[in-house]
Design a protein around this motif. Structure first.
Motif, PDB file in Angstrom:
ATOM      1  N   ARG A 225      -5.594  -3.229  -6.495  1.00  0.00           N
ATOM      2  CA  ARG A 225      -4.767  -3.417  -7.691  1.00  0.00           C
ATOM      3  C   ARG A 225      -3.730  -2.312  -7.764  1.00  0.00           C
ATOM      4  NH1 ARG A 225      -7.892  -0.515 -12.531  1.00  0.00           N
ATOM      5  NH2 ARG A 225      -6.081  -1.161 -13.672  1.00  0.00           N
TER       6      ARG A 225
ATOM      7  N   MET B  65       0.814  -1.219   0.000  1.00  0.00           N
ATOM      8  CA  MET B  65       0.000   0.000   0.000  1.00  0.00           C
ATOM      9  C   MET B  65       0.840   1.259   0.000  1.00  0.00           C
ATOM     10  SD  MET B  65      -3.426  -0.628   2.251  1.00  0.00           S
ATOM     11  CE  MET B  65      -4.042   1.010   1.830  1.00  0.00           C
TER      12      MET B  65
ATOM     13  N   PRO C  63       2.967   4.170  -4.784  1.00  0.00           N
ATOM     14  CA  PRO C  63       2.005   5.102  -5.377  1.00  0.00           C
ATOM     15  C   PRO C  63       1.060   4.377  -6.333  1.00  0.00           C
ATOM     16  CG  PRO C  63       4.173   5.374  -6.366  1.00  0.00           C
ATOM     17  CD  PRO C  63       4.337   4.397  -5.245  1.00  0.00           C
ATOM     18  N   LEU C  64      -0.097   4.996  -6.568  1.00  0.00           N
ATOM     19  CA  LEU C  64      -1.078   4.492  -7.536  1.00  0.00           C
ATOM     20  C   LEU C  64      -1.619   3.108  -7.196  1.00  0.00           C
ATOM     21  CD1 LEU C  64       0.602   5.674 -10.864  1.00  0.00           C
ATOM     22  CD2 LEU C  64      -1.089   6.863  -9.494  1.00  0.00           C
ATOM     23  N   PHE C  65      -1.690   2.802  -5.890  1.00  0.00           N
ATOM     24  CA  PHE C  65      -2.246   1.527  -5.456  1.00  0.00           C
ATOM     25  C   PHE C  65      -3.712   1.736  -5.081  1.00  0.00           C
ATOM     26  CE2 PHE C  65      -2.912  -1.914  -2.277  1.00  0.00           C
ATOM     27  CZ  PHE C  65      -2.516  -3.004  -3.035  1.00  0.00           C
ATOM     28  N   ASP C  66      -4.624   1.168  -5.859  1.00  0.00           N
ATOM     29  CA  ASP C  66      -6.046   1.246  -5.532  1.00  0.00           C
ATOM     30  C   ASP C  66      -6.369   0.218  -4.465  1.00  0.00           C
ATOM     31  OD1 ASP C  66      -6.467   3.200  -7.359  1.00  0.00           O
ATOM     32  OD2 ASP C  66      -7.607   1.988  -8.777  1.00  0.00           O
ATOM     33  N   TYR C  67      -7.162   0.625  -3.488  1.00  0.00           N
ATOM     34  CA  TYR C  67      -7.463  -0.286  -2.396  1.00  0.00           C
ATOM     35  C   TYR C  67      -8.830   0.003  -1.819  1.00  0.00           C
ATOM     36  CZ  TYR C  67      -7.350  -2.615   2.083  1.00  0.00           C
ATOM     37  OH  TYR C  67      -7.676  -3.411   3.149  1.00  0.00           O
ATOM     38  N   SER C  68      -9.596  -1.037  -1.542  1.00  0.00           N
ATOM     39  CA  SER C  68     -10.824  -0.830  -0.794  1.00  0.00           C
ATOM     40  C   SER C  68     -11.108  -2.006   0.115  1.00  0.00           C
ATOM     41  CB  SER C  68     -11.995  -0.554  -1.749  1.00  0.00           C
ATOM     42  OG  SER C  68     -12.851  -1.643  -1.824  1.00  0.00           O
ATOM     43  N   GLN C  69     -11.529  -1.711   1.338  1.00  0.00           N
ATOM     44  CA  GLN C  69     -12.016  -2.756   2.245  1.00  0.00           C
ATOM     45  C   GLN C  69     -13.406  -2.346   2.693  1.00  0.00           C
ATOM     46  OE1 GLN C  69      -8.865  -2.497   5.279  1.00  0.00           O
ATOM     47  NE2 GLN C  69     -10.295  -1.485   6.673  1.00  0.00           N
ATOM     48  N   LYS C  70     -14.338  -3.275   2.584  1.00  0.00           N
ATOM     49  CA  LYS C  70     -15.715  -2.960   2.935  1.00  0.00           C
ATOM     50  C   LYS C  70     -16.283  -4.046   3.844  1.00  0.00           C
ATOM     51  CE  LYS C  70     -20.222  -1.845   1.111  1.00  0.00           C
ATOM     52  NZ  LYS C  70     -20.400  -0.893   2.213  1.00  0.00           N
ATOM     53  N   TYR C  71     -16.714  -3.623   5.018  1.00  0.00           N
ATOM     54  CA  TYR C  71     -17.377  -4.559   5.929  1.00  0.00           C
ATOM     55  C   TYR C  71     -18.877  -4.505   5.680  1.00  0.00           C
ATOM     56  CZ  TYR C  71     -13.085  -5.030   8.614  1.00  0.00           C
ATOM     57  OH  TYR C  71     -11.804  -5.308   8.996  1.00  0.00           O
ATOM     58  N   ILE C  72     -19.517  -5.665   5.609  1.00  0.00           N
ATOM     59  CA  ILE C  72     -20.969  -5.628   5.508  1.00  0.00           C
ATOM     60  C   ILE C  72     -21.537  -5.493   6.922  1.00  0.00           C
ATOM     61  CG2 ILE C  72     -21.020  -6.899   3.356  1.00  0.00           C
ATOM     62  CD1 ILE C  72     -22.089  -9.309   4.894  1.00  0.00           C
ATOM     63  N   GLU C  73     -22.798  -5.074   6.999  1.00  0.00           N
ATOM     64  CA  GLU C  73     -23.373  -4.793   8.317  1.00  0.00           C
ATOM     65  C   GLU C  73     -23.865  -6.066   9.015  1.00  0.00           C
ATOM     66  OE1 GLU C  73     -26.086  -1.532   7.607  1.00  0.00           O
ATOM     67  OE2 GLU C  73     -24.389  -0.333   6.908  1.00  0.00           O
TER      68      GLU C  73
ATOM     69  N   PRO D  98     -16.992 -10.436  11.909  1.00  0.00           N
ATOM     70  CA  PRO D  98     -17.316  -9.564  10.778  1.00  0.00           C
ATOM     71  C   PRO D  98     -16.980 -10.231   9.440  1.00  0.00           C
ATOM     72  CG  PRO D  98     -15.274  -8.866  11.797  1.00  0.00           C
ATOM     73  CD  PRO D  98     -15.763 -10.030  12.592  1.00  0.00           C
TER      74      PRO D  98
ATOM     75  N   PHE E 131     -25.375  -7.191  12.888  1.00  0.00           N
ATOM     76  CA  PHE E 131     -24.783  -7.169  14.232  1.00  0.00           C
ATOM     77  C   PHE E 131     -25.788  -6.708  15.279  1.00  0.00           C
ATOM     78  CE2 PHE E 131     -20.748  -7.130  11.873  1.00  0.00           C
ATOM     79  CZ  PHE E 131     -20.053  -8.080  12.598  1.00  0.00           C
TER      80      PHE E 131
END
Lengths: 447, 447
Positions: free
Chosen positions: A299, A185, A188-198, A292, A249
């Protein structure tokens, strides 16, 4: 089985794999078969020596992409014939306890297999012992990484010693909370996403019956779809069932007394209470807390020709399509094909993997998010069953042309992004047919 | 101006703000006005003592949300009357060098203001010196944070000493690459995404003319839209223009010789060459390298009642809606309103800010991504101009009902998510009108 594929005279590569879970240990086998030197580092103890860890999903659905990878390393037959329990469809449990089944593939009876995580991981590690060029180090925690230079520092948690190593290639297969990805991470130019569902999940258990057999029909994935939440059950080899409750939750929080829990189960899953057992239900529910669920997209997957992430480290998905492990195993297969195509040239291999694979992993991630809604809600609706009947009919008439989405994901090795593209195309055709029929009806009415 | 709003007898809060940029220094003023003790920590030197840093956008578009915040701290009039340069619309430069303008608000002639980043930042810092309860520390780099405990460790980069502090509240206003946010990412259930677009930006300059005046009409934001890339120019107070070229990185790479650069400018921006000057164009272009553009989304923004992120740290956006600073300033305004509403109760304030603000910041982030396509491409299309004419007409007839998207974002304080909702509703109405007209035409044709 230990015959090496790498017949050419080039110097074998020195590869360090971080993470000795399912994907890491499979990747070690693929690379070992090619004649490369593999060092596998795992943070935990050797899984073969530890009791089952609670709270991680203990069984998984193995489908065609995973099977292909296991076949490549010579382990498919064993897993399918000796261990896996075939599941030919979903068994839906209504509120009143009555059930009906929805086959996955009515046309050719293809099935998915319920397999034990620990069993499969142990098998892969054991298999790696057949290769002299694989070295396994457990209790090794990654504490520093210079990916550009290909150097790693581990803490041996048993001896408290620091271990510094260098490698031609670092592969991070260290799961959804990957330490290798964390180091990536910084670039540079590193796309990243983390998403927790509810929603969280909590595992329960339906034990074997008194004579040691299954308490429910074993060749199904059982689902109790309840709209905003659901429970599922997968069969285990000892004839017990791993039951998983998926729920917001906040709903878990409300069930804070034994009475509320039993009331809740009597209202929504009445048929499961005698199967689990009232006492065991209370014990299991209150001894754990809901875990969770996270989806990670990122990428690129590589740093130059030096480092790569695969499996959950690169694309953790929510579990509702049963494709997490299968997608990770497919990473290894595709990587192996690229090693073949580019004759071990790491720059080419890593660049192509990175630039092509993300479309498919993003697609399966979105599909898995969507499938939660299908499993817990849509599956009970007439519109869903009508569409499935239509898809099955079309699939029967045009087996090569009209492959339904679930079937293309689960029973073919078509790239995930193409499965989604196919579905879009099918939707358009279906929409056109409906419009055409409406026009014909109007025409006939006015005639 | 230093009159304190906090009339009640409660103990003032001890607040540490990380980041002394635009948003951090504005937030310091808001809190100081309420009578709280504020310590402001900035990683860089005091901006008032350093020469202009190259590579960061040096002018910004101030619109209503930013103005409202500056008004709250008594600085709006100064910025608008003494410093800001009004821009009443876009001036589009065609390939042949001819131009035409598209006003932002033909109805009431509202405008946005081109302001200098350093000027505004210096003004905010200077204003904070009027408050005895604000303490500024420059050259303080955050190296550790325990947000749950409210403790921070800085390295004083001038003296090399470590500084440990505790605070009732930590506010991270430390920009797109926020160190406070990084510490927040360790908490469970933190959603996070960073996305780089495939375009970079590079700043050039059109100097003042020989008599010290503007070389182009000053009351416009100038755009050279070229489909897959574009150039824009904003006026500066010294009658120069800051010119920004936005383009895919790969296209920047291709311009690797002076000849290629000049050919490229002669082909796409011929009218800009005499304005910039051939020699200066070459010098400026090759002395810098294109910078990346990142969008960050995350949630929640708080850790318990102890820490909060605001501004770019919470929601960095791409610059194409001119709302980055305005959205950050609006955070401060909304936070101030919550301090008022909840009488300084941090748990309530932080919880509400965190649970409500993200919808609007996610919305402006998506709008900003979309607006790049509008600015570089759509703006030149007849369909865009037709829609704008229709929107302007409807706005003129129904000034309270039909506020066009750009106007609601830029000239109202309507929540960003509601601006988007409005646009969806307008699209539906427009679609219905078109369908209706088609039916009427068919009806008339067959009659």
């Amino acid at each position: 089985m230990t015959t090496l594929q790498n017949g050419h005279s080039k110097k074998p590569l020195d590869v360090a794999i971080v993470g000795g879970g399912l994907v890491g240990s499979l990747e070690a086998l693929y690379l070992a078969k090619r004649g490369h030197r593999v060092r596998l580092y795992e943070y935990r103890e050797d899984i073969r020596k530890t009791p089952q860890a609670r709270g991680r999903s203990i069984n998984l659905a193995l489908s065609i992409r995973g099977r292909r990878a296991l076949k490549d390393v010579g382990l498919e037959a064993h897993m399918i014939e000796q261990h896996g329990i075939p599941m030919v469809g979903r068994m839906i449990h209504r509120l009143d306890g009555s059930t009906y089944d929805i086959p996955y593939d009515a046309r050719t009876n293809q099935c998915i297999y319920s397999v034990g995580r620990n069993y499969l991981n142990s098998l892969l590690l054991k298999e790696s012992e057949n290769y002299h060029n694989v070295e396994r180090s457990f209790n090794h925690k990654l504490i520093e990484a210079n990916l550009k230079k290909g150097s790693l520092t581990f803490l041996n948690t048993a001896t408290k010693e620091e271990v510094n190593i260098n490698a031609d290639l670092i592969i991070g297969a260290d799961g959804a909370f990957s330490a290798v990805r964390k180091a990536m991470m910084k670039q540079p130019l590193f796309d990243y996403s983390q998403k927790y569902i509810e929603h969280g999940y909590l595992e329960l258990c339906i034990p074997a019956d008194e004579s040691g057999g299954f308490q429910m029909p074993a060749s199904y994935l059982h689902i109790w779809p309840r709209g905003t939440f659901m429970m599922i059950a997968l069969p285990n080899q000892d004839c017990s069932w791993t039951v998983t409750l998926f729920m917001p939750f906040e709903n878990f929080k409300e069930l804070d007394t034994e009475e509320k829990l039993i009331d809740f189960f009597e209202k929504y899953f009445p048929d499961s209470i005698p199967l689990i057992g009232r006492k065991r239900l209370i014990e299991d529910f209150f001894s754990g807390s809901p875990s969770p669920l996270v989806a990670v997209k990122c990428r690129p997957y590589n740093v130059d020709d030096k480092a790569l992430i695969i499996g959950d480290a690169a694309h953790a998905v929510v579990p509702f399509y049963g494709q997490g492990m299968n997608a990770g195993f497919e990473d290894c297969t595709l990587l192996d094909q690229l090693f073949q195509k580019y004759n071990d040239n790491l720059a080419d291999i890593l660049t192509e993997f990175s630039s092509s694979r993300w479309r498919d992993t993003y697609a399966i991630s979105d599909l898995a998010m969507y499938n939660y809604i299908e499993m817990r809600d849509l599956v009970t609706r007439p519109s869903y069953r009508l569409r499935k009947a239509f898809d099955d009919l079309m699939f029967w008439i045009f087996p090569n042309l009209w492959v339904p989405l679930y079937n293309s994901v689960t029973f073919t090795t078509m790239p995930y992004s193409q499965c989604v593209e196919n579905r879009r195309w099918q939707n358009k055709v279906l929409f056109s047919i409906i419009i055409l029929m409406v026009f014909i009806m109007i025409f006939c009415a006015f005639k």
